[in-house]
Design an enzyme around this catalytic site. Structure first.
Site, short mmCIF file in Angstrom:
data_model
loop_
_atom_site.label_atom_id
_atom_site.label_comp_id
_atom_site.label_asym_id
_atom_site.label_seq_id
_atom_site.Cartn_x
_atom_site.Cartn_y
_atom_site.Cartn_z
N ARG A 92 0.80 -1.24 0.00
CA ARG A 92 0.00 0.00 0.00
C ARG A 92 0.83 1.27 0.00
NH1 ARG A 92 -3.10 -3.93 1.66
NH2 ARG A 92 -1.14 -4.68 2.45
N THR A 93 1.79 1.35 0.89
CA THR A 93 2.54 2.61 1.03
C THR A 93 3.31 2.88 -0.26
OG1 THR A 93 2.75 2.06 3.37
CG2 THR A 93 4.06 3.89 2.57
N LYS A 121 27.98 -3.90 -2.57
CA LYS A 121 29.45 -3.73 -2.53
C LYS A 121 29.91 -3.11 -1.22
CE LYS A 121 28.84 -2.30 -7.24
NZ LYS A 121 28.93 -1.09 -8.07
N ARG A 142 11.22 3.50 3.00
CA ARG A 142 10.74 2.55 4.01
C ARG A 142 11.92 1.67 4.38
NH1 ARG A 142 5.60 -1.29 4.59
NH2 ARG A 142 4.73 0.74 5.07
N HIS A 175 5.23 5.55 11.53
CA HIS A 175 4.68 5.48 10.16
C HIS A 175 3.81 6.73 10.00
CE1 HIS A 175 3.46 3.94 6.40
NE2 HIS A 175 3.02 2.74 6.73
N1 CP Z 1 -0.31 0.00 5.85
C1 CP Z 1 0.88 -0.28 5.28
O1 CP Z 1 1.91 0.32 5.60
O2 CP Z 1 0.81 -1.24 4.33
P1 CP Z 1 2.05 -1.77 3.47
O3 CP Z 1 3.00 -2.43 4.43
O4 CP Z 1 1.45 -2.72 2.47
O5 CP Z 1 2.70 -0.57 2.83
#
Ligand code: CP
Length: 360
Positions: A92-93, A121, A142, A175
Site C-alpha cells: 500500500r505505502t 558492494k 521505508r 509510520h
Molecule cells: N499499511 C501499510 O503500511 O501497508 P504496506 O506495508 O502494504 O505498505
C-alpha cells in the site's frame, strides 16, 4: 563476484546527540523557510496542518474525478522527480506514494531492496541516500531500522543538496504518513457527526510493535476530548513512551484485554496485525489471538456509526464477511492513502495554492 560485502557503518559526529533530543527540540531542523520540509515523525503535525492537508486531499480527490481535473493535477509537478527507496516489504505505502506522484506529474525511480544497488558492494545506507539526492528532488523511504529516515534527513540537511525525505515506515517506531491517512479516514467517517473531536477510539492487537498505532496515538493531541482504548494481549501492550506522551497531553486512555466489553462503547475500532517479523523469539508467540479478532457476529454489538479500520495487510484480525458492512472502512482507508500522500507532496513542493485556485 560472489556474495555481498558487509555494509559499511559510518560514524557521524553529532548524530547520537541529535537523536536523543526531545522531539520538540528537533522540529525546526526538518523545516525549510518556516515550513515542513522532511516528514519524519507524527509529532511534526499540528491541528492547522492536519485540517489544511485534509482540505487539499479533498480537492485532489474531486479534481481527479474528471479528465480535465487529472490533467491540471499532472501539470503541477512534471519538473520534479521522486525516488521510492523501499527496502522493507510494502504494498500500500509503495503503490499509494507511486500513484500520488503520477497524479501530480512527478517521474518516479524505485529501489525495492538492497540486492541490486551498490549496497551489495558495502556502500552505506547514508551514502546510498545521498546518491539518490544527486538525481531526484524527493526521497520516500521505508526501512526496517527505527530512526533511519530521521538520520538520512539529518545527513542530507547538512549537505549542499538537501532534498525532502518522507518516512514511509521506519522499523517498529513510526509510520507518520499512515497516521495522516488514518486521520483523514476518521474525519471523513465522522464528517456528519462533528468530526474526530470528542470520539472514542479503540486500538486492538499488537500495540507494542505496531508503528501505525504509535503514530496515530501521537496525533490525538491535536483533537479535543478524544479517548483511547488500548486492547491487546498482555505481551503486546502499548509501550511506556506513548503512555507517557498521553499523560503529558492529558489524553484519557484505558487498557484492557476484554475486547467485547469495549466494542459497544467506541466510535472507531482500529485493528492491527501481530507484527511477528519484529519478534526476538517467534516460537514464544502465537500466529493469531482469536479473542482480539473482529468477527461478523460483532457487527450487531457495535454502534451504527462505528468505523472499523485496519492499516492492512490483515491476517485473521477481521473476518472477510465483515468487508460488506458499510462500517468497514479499511478498503476506503487504503485508497485515502493515495489522496493524502498526493496532498502532502503538493504541500512539500508548495503548489497547493494552484489546487485551491481551481475552486475559487
Ligand atoms: N499499511 C501499510 O503500511 O501497508 P504496506 O506495508 O502494504 O505498505
Amino acid at each position: 563476484m560472489n556474495g555481498s560485502v558487509e555494509q559499511t557503518r559510518q560514524t557521524y559526529q553529532g548524530w547520537d546527540e541529535f537523536y536523543n533530543k526531545d522531539f520538540d527540540e528537533k522540529l525546526d531542523f526538518f523545516k525549510f523557510n518556516g515550513r515542513m520540509f522532511d516528514v519524519i515523525f507524527a509529532q511534526q503535525f499540528d491541528r492547522p496542518f492536519m485540517d489544511y492537508l485534509c482540505k487539499i486531499a479533498d480537492m485532489i480527490r474531486l479534481l481527479a474525478q474528471t479528465k480535465m481535473g487529472q490533467e491540471k493535477l499532472r501539470h503541477l509537478l512534471p519538473h520534479k522527480r521522486a525516488m521510492l527507496y523501499f527496502v522493507q516489504p510494502s504494498t500500500r505505502t509503495f503503490l499509494s506514494f507511486q500513484n500520488a506522484c503520477y497524479i501530480l506529474g512527478l517521474s518516479v525511480s524505485e529501489s525495492r531492496g538492497t540486492s541490486t544497488s551498490s549496497e551489495v558492494k558495502g556502500e552505506s545506507s547514508e551514502d546510498t541516500i545521498r546518491t539518490f539526492a544527486s538525481y531526484v528532488d524527493l526521497i520516500i523511504s521505508r526501512h526496517p531500522e527505527a530512526g533511519f529516515a530521521e538520520k538520512t534527513a539529518w545527513v542530507l540537511n547538512q549537505t549542499d543538496r538537501p532534498v525532502p525525505i518522507l518516512n514511509g515506515g521506519s522499523g517498529p517506531d513510526q509510520h507518520p504518513t499512515q497516521a495522516l491517512l488514518d486521520i483523514y479516514t476518521l474525519e471523513r467517517s465522522f464528517e456528519h457527526i462533528g468530526g474526530l473531536d470528542g470520539k472514542k477510539i479503540a486500538m486492538v492487537g499488537d500495540l507494542k510493535r505496531g508503528r501505525t498505532v504509535r503514530s496515530l496515538s501521537y496525533l490525538m493531541k491535536n483533537y479535543k476530548d478524544v479517548s483511547l482504548y488500548y486492547i491487546s494481549p498482555d505481551i503486546f501492550k502499548m509501550k511506556d513512551d506513548i503512555i507517557n506522551f498521553l499523560k503529558k497531553h492529558d489524553i484519557p486512555y484505558f487498557e484492557t484485554d476484554d475486547f467485547e466489553s469495549v466494542m459497544p462503547l467506541v466510535d472507531a475500532i482500529y485493528m492491527t496485525r501481530i507484527q511477528k517479523e519484529y519478534s526476538d523469539d517467534p516460537s514464544g508467540e502465537s500466529d493469531t489471538y482469536p479473542e482480539f479478532h473482529f468477527k461478523k457476529e460483532h457487527l450487531s454489538i457495535i454502534q451504527p456509526h462505528c468505523t472499523i479500520m485496519h492499516p492492512l495487510p490483515r491476517r485473521y484480525e477481521i473476518e472477510v464477511e465483515v468487508d460488506k458492512d458499510p462500517r468497514a472502512a479499511y478498503w476506503r482507508q487504503e485508497r485515502n492513502g493515495m489522496w493524502i500522500r498526493a496532498a502532502l507532496i503538493a504541500y512539500i513542493f508548495r503548489v497547493e495554492s494552484e489546487i485551491f485556485a481551481e475552486f475559487s
